[in-house]
Design an enzyme around this catalytic site. Sequence first.
Site, PDB file in Angstrom:
ATOM      1  N   ASP B  10      36.189  40.288  36.001  1.00 40.23           N
ATOM      2  CA  ASP B  10      35.837  39.307  36.913  1.00 40.23           C
ATOM      3  C   ASP B  10      34.965  38.209  35.859  1.00 40.23           C
ATOM      4  O   ASP B  10      34.623  38.837  34.616  1.00 40.23           O
ATOM      5  CB  ASP B  10      34.728  39.380  37.670  1.00 40.23           C
ATOM      6  CG  ASP B  10      34.238  38.315  38.550  1.00 40.23           C
ATOM      7  OD1 ASP B  10      34.898  37.491  38.907  1.00 40.23           O
ATOM      8  OD2 ASP B  10      33.007  38.214  39.006  1.00 40.23           O
ATOM      9  N   TYR B  42      33.793  30.429  36.069  1.00 33.83           N
ATOM     10  CA  TYR B  42      35.095  30.088  35.759  1.00 33.83           C
ATOM     11  C   TYR B  42      35.700  28.862  36.707  1.00 33.83           C
ATOM     12  O   TYR B  42      36.304  28.067  36.216  1.00 33.83           O
ATOM     13  CB  TYR B  42      35.894  31.314  36.136  1.00 33.83           C
ATOM     14  CG  TYR B  42      36.087  32.182  35.032  1.00 33.83           C
ATOM     15  CD1 TYR B  42      35.610  32.357  33.845  1.00 33.83           C
ATOM     16  CD2 TYR B  42      37.182  33.340  35.216  1.00 33.83           C
ATOM     17  CE1 TYR B  42      35.756  33.236  33.089  1.00 33.83           C
ATOM     18  CE2 TYR B  42      37.525  34.241  34.389  1.00 33.83           C
ATOM     19  CZ  TYR B  42      36.883  34.112  33.142  1.00 33.83           C
ATOM     20  OH  TYR B  42      36.792  35.179  32.345  1.00 33.83           O
ATOM     21  N   GLY B  43      34.718  28.570  37.651  1.00 32.63           N
ATOM     22  CA  GLY B  43      35.194  27.774  38.955  1.00 32.63           C
ATOM     23  C   GLY B  43      35.436  26.230  38.392  1.00 32.63           C
ATOM     24  O   GLY B  43      36.231  25.702  39.098  1.00 32.63           O
ATOM     25  N   CYS B  73      38.781  38.259  40.675  1.00 33.52           N
ATOM     26  CA  CYS B  73      38.164  36.985  40.574  1.00 33.52           C
ATOM     27  C   CYS B  73      39.190  36.205  41.343  1.00 33.52           C
ATOM     28  O   CYS B  73      40.290  36.089  40.696  1.00 33.52           O
ATOM     29  CB  CYS B  73      37.928  37.055  39.043  1.00 33.52           C
ATOM     30  SG  CYS B  73      37.620  35.077  38.817  1.00 33.52           S
TER      31      CYS B  73
END
Lengths: 273, 273
Positions: B10, B42-43, B73
């Site tokens: 993740d 990461y988003g 993730c």
Amino acid sequence: MDARPIGVFDSGAGGLTVLHECLVTLPHEDFTYLGDGARLPYGPRPLAEIRRFALEIAGYLERQGVKLVVAACNSATAAALPDLQRTLSVPVLGVIQPEARAAARATRNRRVGLMATEATVASGRYEAMIGAADAGVEVVPVACPGLVPLIEGDDPFGEATVAAVREVAAPLKAAGVDTVVLGCTHYPLIRPILQRVFGRDVTLVFSADETAREVAETLARKGIENDPGREGSYRFLTTGDPDAFRSMGSRFLQLPIGTVEQVAVADLERAAA
Amino acid sequence: MDARPIGVFDSGAGGLTVLHECLVTLPHEDFTYLGDGARLPYGPRPLAEIRRFALEIAGYLERQGVKLVVAACNSATAAALPDLQRTLSVPVLGVIQPEARAAARATRNRRVGLMATEATVASGRYEAMIGAADAGVEVVPVACPGLVPLIEGDDPFGEATVAAVREVAAPLKAAGVDTVVLGCTHYPLIRPILQRVFGRDVTLVFSADETAREVAETLARKGIENDPGREGSYRFLTTGDPDAFRSMGSRFLQLPIGTVEQVAVADLERAAA
């Protein structure tokens, strides 16, 4: 419509598991929570002493003007529920009956383990209540004297807690139970550890959401609900250390706790119901 | 029998929600968990960049000798699952499909809310997967850019997190959804807050236990399970701060974490699958 708060009490932070479910179900009600940290743990005490503590706290909450009391402590429920209901003028709910019903419904092989404090095990209340739901269910009780102090201690998720849970789980696994009642409101606070130790095939039962539903139904039946359009608030009292209570509450329940008021044990003693 | 560990990765600590369910389901397997803390979150990143990160990490885990990789993730699953499956020689599982199926099954009014990162929302994977399960379900997506940094921050349960959750929930409540997908493995870490904001009538869906079941089924089908009589172990790697990872893991998952090994981002870049 009734603007009085609902009173919830426990020996410590365990009852916050019940308060959380009440906040989910009844976001428009106000709550006053009292944790008796100065006299925690209740579990190793004689039932008569726990009964006296419960009557003091419930009497204190009644003088604070609550409209209903939740004994969010299995030891206090086991020791005192009928006395509380006889003595107080407001409705009093406990945490054993909904859990006993849920356990009788959940088991497939009719062998149910009980994890609880010494006092709760000694009371025999779970056997009686589970037997009332299904007399064919065998209950295997295990007293867990060390767990509440570990959960309220400095390292609740450390190796010592894991070891204590394994020790308690061993006789229940050996007995082949498929369902385990978490018979103390503190135990759901370490549910991930319990899940890993018992594994996927054992159903863990605890009653906080059913207790919250019972609170909602009681308020509705008695016509003492608050305005459903408002946003409720909560207030915290402890006989122990307010800072310790605040950090426990935040850690376990993800609740911004705010001010925690301290209550002297002597004030409770004077308020005995 | 296959003694190799299972790899789980993740951007940070969110995938520990999936690891927990794997430990409950598969206590006899070993696990290697990698959190890419140095590049979290990461988003907000472009899908192509997230895809590159995922291929690096999965390649690194494959060189560590894992027998299966779980992309724990949602952003990495949305950006890279088919590429990971095409590139790696070991099986790769993601977290979106089980959740989409569960959401389609859970909704009564066929209006499902989606809370996810910008990248996951932009990918359109949930709409496609929920549509594949029931083309009559309407999906209302809301990107939640602030939540992962708050959850990985210093005060995950404070007023700022509660305010951010309320802001995200408002359009979903206005749209009348009866089911909300927690489309990021970090969000179950603040489930009590989400439950209180959404209330009893909204079903919160996340897939960690179904993902764990899929891992177990895949190991069984391929004949690569470890000895069921042994006790498994776990190992943690992070590109970020090992101490921060250890305290997150202990706080959220009640797991004594032990040693956390640091991995350089450059080592991941060299390992790209």
